[in-house]
Each structure stands twice: as C-alpha cells, then as structure tokens.
Design an enzyme around this catalytic site. Structure first.
Site, mmCIF file in Angstrom:
data_model
loop_
_atom_site.group_PDB
_atom_site.id
_atom_site.type_symbol
_atom_site.label_atom_id
_atom_site.label_comp_id
_atom_site.label_asym_id
_atom_site.label_seq_id
_atom_site.Cartn_x
_atom_site.Cartn_y
_atom_site.Cartn_z
ATOM 1 N N ARG A 1 -14.093 17.295 17.196
ATOM 2 C CA ARG A 1 -14.826 18.124 18.155
ATOM 3 C C ARG A 1 -15.225 19.434 17.487
ATOM 4 N NH1 ARG A 1 -15.755 14.261 20.572
ATOM 5 N NH2 ARG A 1 -15.322 13.734 22.753
ATOM 6 N N HIS B 1 -23.090 13.277 15.258
ATOM 7 C CA HIS B 1 -22.047 12.679 16.118
ATOM 8 C C HIS B 1 -22.118 11.147 16.090
ATOM 9 C CE1 HIS B 1 -19.208 13.807 19.627
ATOM 10 N NE2 HIS B 1 -18.922 12.598 19.212
HETATM 11 C C1 GLV Z 1 -16.876 10.540 21.264
HETATM 12 O O1 GLV Z 1 -17.013 11.628 20.806
HETATM 13 C C2 GLV Z 1 -15.765 10.141 22.079
HETATM 14 O O2 GLV Z 1 -15.015 11.019 22.508
HETATM 15 O O3 GLV Z 1 -15.586 8.954 22.306
#
Ligand code: GLV
Length: 309
Positions: free
Chosen positions: A221, A273
């Site tokens: 994160r 991401h």
């Molecule tokens: C992606 O970031 C998740 O939390 O699955």
C-alpha cells in the site's frame, strides 16, 4: 439468498456465482434490483451503493486489502466482512518481488543506466546469501513471498505486528524487531495492510536505518511510505543515494498523478498496481465458501475493523 456483486468484472462474477449457488439470486450493481441484498461481494463499492443496502448480513471483499472498504462512509457497522486470502494473488506477487530483488541484487538497474551510455563494465556479483531481504507483513501473501525468497536462497527476515513463526525465516515483531530487521536488509519489501499503525511506517528514520545501498519494493500500500522521506533518501538524479532505488506498485492516490516526481525519478520503477491481480477463477472457490459459511451462520476469518485488517 440475494447476492449483489460490484467490481470491474461484475457480470462474470454474477454468472460464476449463479452457476455455483443455484438457489441464490445474483445481481450486479448496474441492475435496477440491486437494493436489499443479503450479501455484498465487492471491490471498492461506492458509499451510495452501501447505503442502499438495508439488510446486509455479510460482505465479501474482492481483494486482500480492506482499507478502502473500512474507510467507506457508507459502510454499515456490525456487518461481518471477509477478505480474500491469497486467492491466486500470492504467486504473482511473489514473482513481482523476486523480479525486484533480482533487479537490484544482479545490478540490472546499473546496467540499464550504463547501456544508455554504451558503457561495458561488469560489477562484481553479490551472492544471494549476502543479500538479506526483509518482508514487512506476514499475512497470507507476505508469508508466501518470504518463503519463496528463502527457497530461492536469500536470507529472509520477516516482520509482523504479532509474533509469528515461519520455517526458514528469521521472524521479528514489535518496534525493536523492526529496528533490528531494518538494520540488516538490502531489499525491503512492504506487504503490510494500510492501518493507522502502519501509516507512513517507512519514514525518514526507518529509511536511515537501512544499510547504505539498500532498495525498496512496495507491492503493498502506498500509505506505508512517507514519500518526501523516500525522495530524500534516494537523492536526486542517477548517482545512487543512500537508498539505491525503489520498485513501487501502490500509491496513496491511484492512478499516481502525472505531476508526481516519482514518475520521473531515474532510480524509481513504477508499475500500475498490477503486482497481484485477482483472477476470478482462483478466487471463486473462496468467495463461494465464504457465502456458504455466512448463510450457515459461521463466517470464517472475518476482518477486525478495530485492527484495520
Ligand atoms: C489489492 O490491492 C488487494 O488488496 O487485493
């Protein structure tokens, strides 16, 4: 039971769940009959969608991180939440981290810069055994990453909030454990959940604890890192600063704004991401199991909103 699905691939989820749970009525958030579901299966639902639901008995978070859901102002209190555990994500994330660790350990960052200058110069290889890696967060994903790196031959240190024991991993916990780990590792991997306790955990002090020339890999994160401190530790330009480089997949604001200096830093690698996608095929069994357990009144592995994960 009525199940409401909300995600980018909600229609595929609707059809897959309807196929596995023939007695259930499954609708997507794009359909008019989306109100008053018994269960919500969702990734990042809007506050309005949550507020429309008056009789929810359970929520399945279609991801590993529940930070977005727990901070949603429309989230009803007292409704049990389960999250995906691994569900096909851990393998791809372990590969992403391996790529990142090897990138720095085998000097691919240096060779890339040398290539731009047509410079043929070999660096002495540092043995894997002399390249300790730290993994912060030993949940389903962090544990798999730590074990994969250890099997590859890297000495691995793991850190978690509560004490854990994993074979072949030097496990640390608590503040003193974090200090000890930071002082050892040449690559630091962040796989902690986003909670008030982990917010900007990687600040100027933590970065200064890392050995000179260490690297940072963040498939977790974005909120775990103090970005100003990160840029200061990297230093400007191509010359390696105290922190050699960073491979980053997650950011406090996504998409990462075009004006972020991280985009243009020559020793930062940005990915959008993508480290751990949630393939429907791999996650379906777990979602079905969670819904069946909810309906039987025995939800498993529920999220603790107080702890934030
Ligand atoms: C992606 O970031 C998740 O939390 O699955």
């Amino acid at each position: 039971m009525k199940i409401l699905v909300h995600s980018d691939d909600a229609e595929q989820w609707r059809d897959a769940l309807a196929g596995r749970l023939p007695g259930a009525r499954v609708v997507t958030s794009a359909e008019a009959e989306r109100r008053d579901a018994d269960y919500l299966v969702a990734w990042k639902p809007s506050a309005a969608l949550l507020r429309e639901q008056t009789r929810l008995k359970g929520i399945v978070n279609l991801g590993a991180g529940v930070d977005a859901l727990l901070s949603n102002p429309g989230l009803p209190s007292g409704v049990p939440i389960v999250k995906l555990r691994d569900a096909g994500m851990a393998g791809p994330i372990a590969d992403y981290v391996r790529y990142g660790v090897l990138h720095f350990q085998r000097d691919f960052d240096r060779y890339r810069r040398q290539q731009a200058r047509a410079e043929w110069r070999e660096h002495a290889m540092v043995d894997k055994g002399d390249w300790p890696v730290g993994v912060l967060g030993l949940g389903a994903i962090g544990a798999r990453v730590a074990e994969t790196l250890a099997a590859d031959g890297f000495p691995v240190h793991g850190w978690s909030r509560t004490p854990k024991a994993l074979e072949g991993i030097a496990c640390h916990h608590g503040e003193a454990g974090l200090e000890a780990l930071l002082g050892e590792v040449m690559s630091l991997v962040l796989l902690l959940p986003d909670t008030p306790a982990t917010h900007r955990l990687i600040d100027a002090r933590a970065l200064a604890r890392l050995p000179a020339g260490a690297s940072l890999i963040n498939p977790g994160r974005g909120t775990l890192i103090d970005e100003t401190a990160l840029l200061a530790a990297l230093g400007p330009g191509e010359a390696e600063g105290r922190l050699r480089g960073a491979l980053l997949d997650a950011f406090p604001k996504e998409p990462l704004p075009a004006e972020s200096p991280l985009w243009r830093h020559p020793r930062v690698w940005i990915t959008p991401h993508m480290a751990g996608p949630t393939p429907l095929g791999a996650a379906l069994d777990q979602v079905v199991e969670s819904l069946v357990a909810f309906e039987a009144g025995r939800p498993q592995a529920t999220v603790d909103p107080g702890a934030g994960y």
